[in-house]
Design a protein around this motif. Structure first.
Motif, PDB file in Angstrom:
ATOM      1  N   ASP A 386      -8.989   8.643   6.894  1.00  0.00           N
ATOM      2  CA  ASP A 386      -9.859   7.490   6.636  1.00  0.00           C
ATOM      3  C   ASP A 386      -9.715   7.020   5.188  1.00  0.00           C
ATOM      4  O   ASP A 386      -9.710   5.814   4.909  1.00  0.00           O
ATOM      5  N   THR A 387      -9.597   7.963   4.252  1.00  0.00           N
ATOM      6  CA  THR A 387      -9.460   7.596   2.842  1.00  0.00           C
ATOM      7  C   THR A 387      -8.129   6.901   2.590  1.00  0.00           C
ATOM      8  O   THR A 387      -8.059   5.919   1.832  1.00  0.00           O
ATOM      9  N   TYR A 388      -7.058   7.388   3.213  1.00  0.00           N
ATOM     10  CA  TYR A 388      -5.763   6.714   3.095  1.00  0.00           C
ATOM     11  C   TYR A 388      -5.862   5.261   3.562  1.00  0.00           C
ATOM     12  O   TYR A 388      -5.362   4.342   2.900  1.00  0.00           O
ATOM     13  N   ASP A 389      -6.496   5.055   4.704  1.00  0.00           N
ATOM     14  CA  ASP A 389      -6.591   3.694   5.234  1.00  0.00           C
ATOM     15  C   ASP A 389      -7.491   2.817   4.372  1.00  0.00           C
ATOM     16  O   ASP A 389      -7.163   1.661   4.075  1.00  0.00           O
ATOM     17  N   SER A 390      -8.625   3.360   3.975  1.00  0.00           N
ATOM     18  CA  SER A 390      -9.545   2.584   3.150  1.00  0.00           C
ATOM     19  C   SER A 390      -8.890   2.198   1.830  1.00  0.00           C
ATOM     20  O   SER A 390      -9.009   1.056   1.364  1.00  0.00           O
ATOM     21  N   ALA A 391      -8.164   3.136   1.219  1.00  0.00           N
ATOM     22  CA  ALA A 391      -7.514   2.866  -0.066  1.00  0.00           C
ATOM     23  C   ALA A 391      -6.422   1.816   0.070  1.00  0.00           C
ATOM     24  O   ALA A 391      -6.224   0.982  -0.828  1.00  0.00           O
ATOM     25  N   GLN A 392      -5.683   1.845   1.180  1.00  0.00           N
ATOM     26  CA  GLN A 392      -4.665   0.813   1.390  1.00  0.00           C
ATOM     27  C   GLN A 392      -5.298  -0.569   1.464  1.00  0.00           C
ATOM     28  O   GLN A 392      -4.764  -1.539   0.905  1.00  0.00           O
ATOM     29  N   LEU A 393      -6.425  -0.657   2.144  1.00  0.00           N
ATOM     30  CA  LEU A 393      -7.089  -1.951   2.257  1.00  0.00           C
ATOM     31  C   LEU A 393      -7.609  -2.419   0.903  1.00  0.00           C
ATOM     32  O   LEU A 393      -7.555  -3.615   0.588  1.00  0.00           O
ATOM     33  N   PHE A 394      -8.110  -1.488   0.084  1.00  0.00           N
ATOM     34  CA  PHE A 394      -8.541  -1.856  -1.265  1.00  0.00           C
ATOM     35  C   PHE A 394      -7.368  -2.358  -2.093  1.00  0.00           C
ATOM     36  O   PHE A 394      -7.477  -3.328  -2.840  1.00  0.00           O
ATOM     37  N   ALA A 395      -6.210  -1.677  -1.967  1.00  0.00           N
ATOM     38  CA  ALA A 395      -5.075  -1.978  -2.834  1.00  0.00           C
ATOM     39  C   ALA A 395      -4.332  -3.242  -2.428  1.00  0.00           C
ATOM     40  O   ALA A 395      -3.922  -4.032  -3.285  1.00  0.00           O
ATOM     41  N   SER A 396      -4.125  -3.430  -1.118  1.00  0.00           N
ATOM     42  CA  SER A 396      -3.258  -4.529  -0.690  1.00  0.00           C
ATOM     43  C   SER A 396      -3.781  -5.312   0.498  1.00  0.00           C
ATOM     44  O   SER A 396      -3.229  -6.366   0.823  1.00  0.00           O
ATOM     45  N   GLY A 397      -4.804  -4.797   1.170  1.00  0.00           N
ATOM     46  CA  GLY A 397      -5.311  -5.468   2.354  1.00  0.00           C
ATOM     47  C   GLY A 397      -4.462  -5.258   3.588  1.00  0.00           C
ATOM     48  O   GLY A 397      -4.723  -5.860   4.634  1.00  0.00           O
ATOM     49  N   VAL A 398      -3.443  -4.387   3.485  1.00  0.00           N
ATOM     50  CA  VAL A 398      -2.516  -4.156   4.599  1.00  0.00           C
ATOM     51  C   VAL A 398      -2.476  -2.665   4.918  1.00  0.00           C
ATOM     52  O   VAL A 398      -2.370  -1.827   4.013  1.00  0.00           O
ATOM     53  N   LEU A 399      -2.557  -2.326   6.203  1.00  0.00           N
ATOM     54  CA  LEU A 399      -2.447  -0.937   6.637  1.00  0.00           C
ATOM     55  C   LEU A 399      -1.016  -0.644   7.058  1.00  0.00           C
ATOM     56  O   LEU A 399      -0.494  -1.266   7.984  1.00  0.00           O
ATOM     57  N   LYS A 400      -0.368   0.302   6.370  1.00  0.00           N
ATOM     58  CA  LYS A 400       0.961   0.753   6.760  1.00  0.00           C
ATOM     59  C   LYS A 400       0.817   1.916   7.747  1.00  0.00           C
ATOM     60  O   LYS A 400      -0.124   2.711   7.656  1.00  0.00           O
TER      61      LYS A 400
END
Length: 743
Positions: A386-400
């Protein structure tokens, strides 16, 4: 796991040879005095997560090897020149258990070791790789190295016919290629060396400039290799030649090897090269290698490149290993702030996927005194992902997409010794629990590979101590036989238990977070596969109930596969037995897994659905992925644009990293209404009375009433004490086409 409990560990006492037990074991042998858990299976309701409602065996049921691995065969150097008990393990294991291929580093590692340096120091001779060289001679003589590799030139004629058959090439559709740091990372290590030594052929350039970005030399070699050493193909249109990897990792576990344990200029371990790597260099390397690979691989040759493949993603922990573990530091998320925050902010957005490794530690002495159990299964892996996904959204708005390129278990206290079946159990139980959690994220996880190498003689410690994690062992390792033939370790029982599981996902539920459930319907065979996993460290009784069976249908047969540790010896047992009907209750062993194969007389009528979408919160007034916790101070999170529905259920997920004794009972409101935070959370007690994790890091899963969910939602979280941070807040929103009545 109830936070007030400290359950005992299963003791591993004696050894036993491999066996598959076909018997009935009394449910009472696993039942405990604790209240039974209730499990519900809805036979008329499919379940989807992020739009995915089928099981991909290729994604999960795979092995850390590929079709061309020479370990499959006996009588060669990879087998200590000893024969296999079964001549063709590739067919017996892969086809026999419907297993797919996962990951490899040996092929590219060998090819770089025979590649000469070009006229430009630090760069491979790219022309040599694709032309027929006079010297040095390739293993196949006149063939170029590229043609030799992609046409299975290292196989005997008989083995080549099997390896390149459709049966096995079709199982290579999503394999992972990874590069090992001691050969590929540009810190001065020799491409021929097993470690970063001062002798050998040549090293990749360490240049770092505007005209030669860091990692360029490695990227050019890898790009040429990927472009020329493989033949395209897919499951529906297999190639005649080595299939191209789908995923490419920049380097395996770089920070652990090149920073944490590296001592420059000693040559004692992988990372002990000319200089110690930095976080920024490692992350820049990934971005630059990807650019070079993409320049040579486009169209049908396109691969997905990612990283950074951390060995130990303990995001809440100390930054440095091992010094900070005994320093008395109280900082929470120090590792995240120093490493992962930098990665997420600047480089993760350049990747095609993010990869990491997940291992449960069943017994490890960080300080040489306390044997700790540091698990990821349960609430901890939920928080990491969950933290990986949340951080991606904070950083770029895109989930890899996420790739778990290694996962399993370790028992450090038993790793410096010969093989035992009890040690294999430590691995099996971790694989089952973790994989079932990964299967709950089919829309986010692109591949998950159990770390099960084959014979792994490359990792042998001594003549009497082989590599710890292997699919195969020699018969004499049981302490009884004198035969040197290669047979299966206990790890094969994991694959035998999952053999055949497939189909469309069905709705399941357990009223205890420590019981993980899943189910799939194979319509072609009128078969339901019910999966039950116990995260508790003691046995449990499960009461089973089904609903939604169509009129006139009935059970034909039930096969139960129970994989558990023998309660006396600790040896893994796979018990397989038949029932005429689905049992009303069943006992499940400690940290064990049951898979039921339920065959019906007629086709099921699946007329309803449970569709799950996960929404992540934004945070008022901050740009960091972490929200620091202050005592009695409200933290506000917003989850907007939620699709509401008349029927369904919802779970609010609050991931937190805290000092190990801090409160896990915040006051939580959803749209102004207080909700109850459970005192029980998924998995084990992370404190374990001082023998568990150093910090708590996990996800608090809070069921909330459907009526509270709005299109735009405000969540307020208040802890009574200070310390740590909230790392992610999310809402699992499940909309169903009929009302649910849960036990």
């Amino acid at each position: 796991m109830d936070m007030k409990k400290y359950p005992s560990l299963v003791k591993c006492l004696t050894t036993s040879a491999f066996a598959l037990h076909i018997s009935f074991v009394s449910e009472a042998a696993f039942a405990q005095a604790a209240t039974p858990a209730s499990v519900q299976l809805n036979l008329d309701m499919s379940r989807s997560v992020g739009g995915v409602n089928t099981l991909s065996r290729e994604k999960y049921i795979n092995v850390h090897a590929i079709n061309s691995d020479l370990d499959w065969w006996g009588g060669n150097g990879q087998s200590l020149n000893q024969p296999n008990l079964i001549d063709d393990y590739l067919t017996d294991f892969v086809k026999g258990n419907d297993v797919y291929f996962g990951r490899d580093s040996g092929g590219i590692g060998y090819e770089v070791s025979i590649t000469p340096q070009s006229a430009t120091p630090g760069y491979a001779d790219l022309a040599w790789m694709v032309n027929t060289p006079a010297t040095p001679a390739t293993p196949a003589g006149a063939k170029s190295p590229a043609n030799n590799y992609k046409n299975y030139g290292y196989q005997t004629a008989a083995h080549k016919a099997i390896v390149e058959s459709n049966e096995f090439e079709k199982r290579m559709n999503s394999w992972i290629l990874t590069m090992i740091p001691e050969k590929f990372y540009p810190v001065g290590g020799k491409v021929t060396g097993a470690k970063c030594t001062t002798t050998g052929s040549w090293s990749f350039s360490t240049g770092d400039s505007a005209t030669e970005p860091y990692g360029t030399a490695t990227g050019k070699f890898a790009g040429k290799y990927l472009a020329n050493y493989f033949i395209g193909g897919s499951i529906t249109n297999p190639s005649t030649g080595h299939p191209r990897p789908t995923f490419v990792e920049g380097v395996n576990e770089p920070i652990y090897n090149l920073v944490d344990i590296a001592v420059p200029n000693t040559g004692s371990t992988f990372g002990d090269c000319a200089k110690k790597a930095t976080y920024d260099d490692i992350f820049k390397y990934h971005t630059n290698v990807r650019a070079e690979i993409n320049a040579l691989n486009s169209g049908t040759k396109t691969v997905k490149f990612g990283g950074y493949t951390p060995a130990f993603p303990d995001l809440e922990e100390f930054e440095k290993y091992p010094a900070d573990r005994t320093s008395g530091s109280t900082a929470v998320f120090a590792k995240w702030n120093a490493r992962d925050a930098l990665w997420m902010s600047n480089h993760a957005k350049n990747m095609d996927f993010l990869s990491l490794h997940i291992y449960d530690f069943d017994g490890i002495k960080f300080d040489g005194v306390t044997t700790r159990r540091i698990n990821h299964k349960g609430n901890n892996i939920e928080a990491i992902l969950d933290t990986y996904d949340s951080a991606q959204l904070f950083a770029s708005g895109v989930l890899k997409p996420i790739v778990i390129s290694e996962f399993g278990g370790r028992l450090h206290t038993a790793e410096g010794s010969a093989w035992t079946p009890q040690r294999d159990w430590s691995y099996i139980k971790a694989m089952n629990s973790l994989m079932i959690q990964f299967m709950q994220r089919p829309d986010r996880i692109a591949k998950a590979v159990p770390f099960v190498p084959l014979k792994a003689e490359w990792g042998r410690v001594s003549p009497t101590i082989p590599y710890q994690w292997r699919l195969f062992r020699q018969e004499k390792e049981d302490g009884v036989s004198t035969s040197s033939k290669w047979t299966y370790t206990e790890l094969v029982k994991f694959y035998k238990q999952w053999n055949g599981v497939n189909g469309t996902r069905l709705d399941t539920y357990a009223n205890d977070q420590d019981i993980q459930t899943d189910a799939y319907y194979d319509s072609a065979n009128k078969t339901v596969w019910l999966i039950l996993n116990n995260l508790e460290e003691n046995g449990k009784t499960l009461n089973l109930a089904t609903a939604g069976l169509n009129t006139g249908n009935a059970v034909s047969t039930v096969e139960v596969r129970h994989l558990y540790p023998n309660t006396t010896t600790g040896v893994p047992v796979l018990d397989v037995y038949s029932n005429a009907t689905i049992p009303a209750s069943i006992g499940i062993g400690a940290e064990s897994t049951i898979i039921m194969k339920i065959v019906y007389n007629n086709t099921l009528s699946i007329s309803n659905s449970n569709s799950e979408t996960k929404y992540y919160a934004t945070v008022n007034g901050i740009t960091s992925a972490l929200k620091a916790i202050a005592a009695n101070t409200a933290m506000t999170f917003n989850i907007n644009n939620v699709t509401t529905g008349a029927n369904g259920e919802a779970v609010l997920r609050v991931s937190v990293g805290r000092p190990i004794t801090a409160s896990l009972q915040p006051i939580v409101t959803l749209n102004g209404t207080a909700v109850t935070v459970p005192t029980d959370y998924r998995g084990y007690d992370q404190n374990r009375n001082g023998s568990g994790r150093f910090r708590f890091f996990g996800t608090l899963e809070i069921p909330v009433a459907r009526s509270l969910i709005q299109q735009n939602n405000t969540i307020v979280v208040t802890f009574p004490d200070a310390g740590g941070s909230v790392s992610a807040v999310a809402l699992q929103n499940r909309i169903t086409t009929r009302a649910l009545s849960r036990p």
